[in-house]
Design an enzyme around this catalytic site. Structure first.
Site, PDB file in Angstrom:
ATOM      1  N   GLU A  28      32.129 -96.836 -32.570  1.00  0.00           N
ATOM      2  CA  GLU A  28      31.934 -96.231 -30.975  1.00  0.00           C
ATOM      3  C   GLU A  28      30.725 -96.619 -30.589  1.00  0.00           C
ATOM      4  O   GLU A  28      29.702 -96.156 -31.275  1.00  0.00           O
ATOM      5  CB  GLU A  28      32.134 -94.646 -31.418  1.00  0.00           C
ATOM      6  CG  GLU A  28      32.870 -94.089 -30.312  1.00  0.00           C
ATOM      7  CD  GLU A  28      32.928 -92.347 -30.666  1.00  0.00           C
ATOM      8  OE1 GLU A  28      32.151 -91.794 -31.105  1.00  0.00           O
ATOM      9  OE2 GLU A  28      34.314 -92.237 -30.703  1.00  0.00           O
ATOM     10  N   GLN A  47      25.762 -97.560 -13.996  1.00  0.00           N
ATOM     11  CA  GLN A  47      26.198 -99.030 -13.814  1.00  0.00           C
ATOM     12  C   GLN A  47      26.074 -99.857 -15.229  1.00  0.00           C
ATOM     13  O   GLN A  47      25.103 -99.459 -16.030  1.00  0.00           O
ATOM     14  CB  GLN A  47      24.966 -99.653 -13.079  1.00  0.00           C
ATOM     15  CG  GLN A  47      25.016-100.989 -12.726  1.00  0.00           C
ATOM     16  CD  GLN A  47      24.301-101.480 -11.740  1.00  0.00           C
ATOM     17  OE1 GLN A  47      23.700-100.922 -10.791  1.00  0.00           O
ATOM     18  NE2 GLN A  47      23.866-102.833 -11.901  1.00  0.00           N
ATOM     19  N   ARG A  59      14.840-113.706 -20.772  1.00  0.00           N
ATOM     20  CA  ARG A  59      15.008-112.903 -19.401  1.00  0.00           C
ATOM     21  C   ARG A  59      13.991-111.802 -19.397  1.00  0.00           C
ATOM     22  O   ARG A  59      14.032-110.882 -20.507  1.00  0.00           O
ATOM     23  CB  ARG A  59      16.426-112.332 -19.242  1.00  0.00           C
ATOM     24  CG  ARG A  59      17.484-113.440 -19.376  1.00  0.00           C
ATOM     25  CD  ARG A  59      18.938-112.891 -19.303  1.00  0.00           C
ATOM     26  NE  ARG A  59      20.002-113.767 -19.430  1.00  0.00           N
ATOM     27  CZ  ARG A  59      20.587-114.417 -18.616  1.00  0.00           C
ATOM     28  NH1 ARG A  59      20.195-114.411 -17.108  1.00  0.00           N
ATOM     29  NH2 ARG A  59      21.427-115.543 -18.650  1.00  0.00           N
ATOM     30  N   HIS A  62      11.356-107.196 -17.009  1.00  0.00           N
ATOM     31  CA  HIS A  62      11.923-106.561 -15.519  1.00  0.00           C
ATOM     32  C   HIS A  62      11.584-105.066 -15.619  1.00  0.00           C
ATOM     33  O   HIS A  62      11.882-104.537 -16.599  1.00  0.00           O
ATOM     34  CB  HIS A  62      13.071-107.075 -15.297  1.00  0.00           C
ATOM     35  CG  HIS A  62      13.398-108.674 -15.457  1.00  0.00           C
ATOM     36  ND1 HIS A  62      14.534-109.211 -15.780  1.00  0.00           N
ATOM     37  CD2 HIS A  62      12.703-109.542 -14.794  1.00  0.00           C
ATOM     38  CE1 HIS A  62      14.512-110.432 -15.609  1.00  0.00           C
ATOM     39  NE2 HIS A  62      13.439-110.835 -15.067  1.00  0.00           N
ATOM     40  N   LYS A  72      17.881 -97.454 -19.754  1.00  0.00           N
ATOM     41  CA  LYS A  72      18.901 -98.505 -20.138  1.00  0.00           C
ATOM     42  C   LYS A  72      19.429 -98.123 -21.623  1.00  0.00           C
ATOM     43  O   LYS A  72      18.436 -97.880 -22.423  1.00  0.00           O
ATOM     44  CB  LYS A  72      18.523-100.033 -20.041  1.00  0.00           C
ATOM     45  CG  LYS A  72      18.096-100.259 -18.548  1.00  0.00           C
ATOM     46  CD  LYS A  72      17.548-101.509 -18.591  1.00  0.00           C
ATOM     47  CE  LYS A  72      17.237-102.074 -17.118  1.00  0.00           C
ATOM     48  NZ  LYS A  72      16.532-103.138 -17.227  1.00  0.00           N
ATOM     49  N   HIS A 119      11.357-104.434 -19.564  1.00  0.00           N
ATOM     50  CA  HIS A 119      12.314-104.826 -20.535  1.00  0.00           C
ATOM     51  C   HIS A 119      12.702-106.337 -20.372  1.00  0.00           C
ATOM     52  O   HIS A 119      12.883-106.790 -19.456  1.00  0.00           O
ATOM     53  CB  HIS A 119      13.626-104.010 -20.384  1.00  0.00           C
ATOM     54  CG  HIS A 119      14.807-104.349 -21.084  1.00  0.00           C
ATOM     55  ND1 HIS A 119      15.806-105.202 -20.918  1.00  0.00           N
ATOM     56  CD2 HIS A 119      14.931-104.252 -22.299  1.00  0.00           C
ATOM     57  CE1 HIS A 119      16.596-105.421 -21.879  1.00  0.00           C
ATOM     58  NE2 HIS A 119      16.094-105.127 -22.753  1.00  0.00           N
ATOM     59  N   TYR A 132      24.301-103.750 -21.070  1.00  0.00           N
ATOM     60  CA  TYR A 132      23.300-102.630 -21.002  1.00  0.00           C
ATOM     61  C   TYR A 132      23.963-101.674 -19.997  1.00  0.00           C
ATOM     62  O   TYR A 132      24.423-102.224 -18.813  1.00  0.00           O
ATOM     63  CB  TYR A 132      22.020-102.915 -20.666  1.00  0.00           C
ATOM     64  CG  TYR A 132      21.728-104.106 -19.688  1.00  0.00           C
ATOM     65  CD1 TYR A 132      21.124-103.775 -18.400  1.00  0.00           C
ATOM     66  CD2 TYR A 132      22.068-105.645 -19.953  1.00  0.00           C
ATOM     67  CE1 TYR A 132      20.990-104.908 -17.624  1.00  0.00           C
ATOM     68  CE2 TYR A 132      21.657-106.488 -19.194  1.00  0.00           C
ATOM     69  CZ  TYR A 132      21.170-106.315 -17.818  1.00  0.00           C
ATOM     70  OH  TYR A 132      20.702-107.194 -17.009  1.00  0.00           O
ATOM     71  N   GLU A 143      12.448-103.786  -7.533  1.00  0.00           N
ATOM     72  CA  GLU A 143      12.485-104.757  -8.829  1.00  0.00           C
ATOM     73  C   GLU A 143      10.917-105.069  -8.656  1.00  0.00           C
ATOM     74  O   GLU A 143      10.325-105.064  -7.883  1.00  0.00           O
ATOM     75  CB  GLU A 143      13.278-105.816  -8.775  1.00  0.00           C
ATOM     76  CG  GLU A 143      12.892-106.662  -7.641  1.00  0.00           C
ATOM     77  CD  GLU A 143      13.959-107.959  -8.020  1.00  0.00           C
ATOM     78  OE1 GLU A 143      13.676-109.131  -7.217  1.00  0.00           O
ATOM     79  OE2 GLU A 143      15.012-107.874  -8.666  1.00  0.00           O
ATOM     80  N   ASP A 170      11.065-115.569 -13.039  1.00  0.00           N
ATOM     81  CA  ASP A 170      10.416-114.977 -14.122  1.00  0.00           C
ATOM     82  C   ASP A 170       9.202-115.625 -14.543  1.00  0.00           C
ATOM     83  O   ASP A 170       8.111-115.109 -15.058  1.00  0.00           O
ATOM     84  CB  ASP A 170      11.291-115.031 -15.538  1.00  0.00           C
ATOM     85  CG  ASP A 170      12.406-113.698 -15.409  1.00  0.00           C
ATOM     86  OD1 ASP A 170      12.168-113.242 -14.333  1.00  0.00           O
ATOM     87  OD2 ASP A 170      13.160-113.573 -16.255  1.00  0.00           O
TER      88      ASP A 170
END
Length: 181
Positions: A28, A47, A59, A62, A72, A119, A132, A143, A170
């Site tokens: 789960e 979301q 990545r 951010h 998150k 992150h 996420y 952002e 980035d």
């Protein structure tokens, strides 16, 4: 489920119960009432995002500012990633500190990243699918980011710089001390 504290205030790892037999595994990954009871956090996730990457794709780092800041709950659905967080809450006892953990489809770990954290992650396997859950909607005007190789943060991404694949966007992120937090 097991809750494992990290050294950063408010962040924790979740180790779900995994049932395995000759057919494969079952676990789960999220249940709202259990998450609220387990974490003490009563804020809905609104979301879900998912990305797919190849080896060496980095990545991050951010974040979103102000009212659009996001918590998150992250995990690797396929493959393995090194997940990195940095506490950017100026009033936090762990401000400016970082933490990293390997998340994979083998260990099934999830990381809870509170609001006020930068992150990022890098793919360590040939391919990864990263998922996420976010407790706030993405807002482009909110952002922000921090360059992955900021010497002040001295993050260890576990790969040589020559192996990293980083977006142009980035690569233009500011250093921690120059970031608009």
């Amino acid at each position: 489920m097991e809750r494992i504290e990290t050294p950063l205030a408010g962040s924790f790892i979740i180790r779900p119960r995994v049932f395995e037999d000759e057919r494969g595994i079952f676990c789960e990954t999220f249940k709202d009432d259990k998450f609220k009871e387990f974490s003490g956090i009563d804020r809905p996730f609104v979301q879900d995002n998912q990305s797919a990457s190849t080896y060496g794709v980095l990545r991050g780092l951010h974040f979103q500012r102000g009212e659009m800041s996001q918590s998150k709950l992250v995990r690797a659905v396929v493959g393995e990633v090194l997940d990195v967080i940095v506490d950017i809450r100026r009033d936090s006892p762990t401000f400016g500190q970082s933490f990293s953990v390997r998340l994979s489809d083998k260990n099934h770990l999830q990381l809870y990243v509170p609001r006020g954290f930068a992150h990022g992650f890098v793919t360590l396997s040939p391919r990864s699918v990263f998922a996420y859950k976010c407790d706030n909607y993405y807002d482009k005007s909110s952002e922000g980011g921090i360059i992955y190789n900021d010497p002040e943060l001295a993050l260890d991404w576990e790969l040589d710089a020559s192996e990293l694949i980083i977006s142009e966007k980035d690569l233009l992120l500011p250093k921690f001390q120059d970031a608009s937090l």
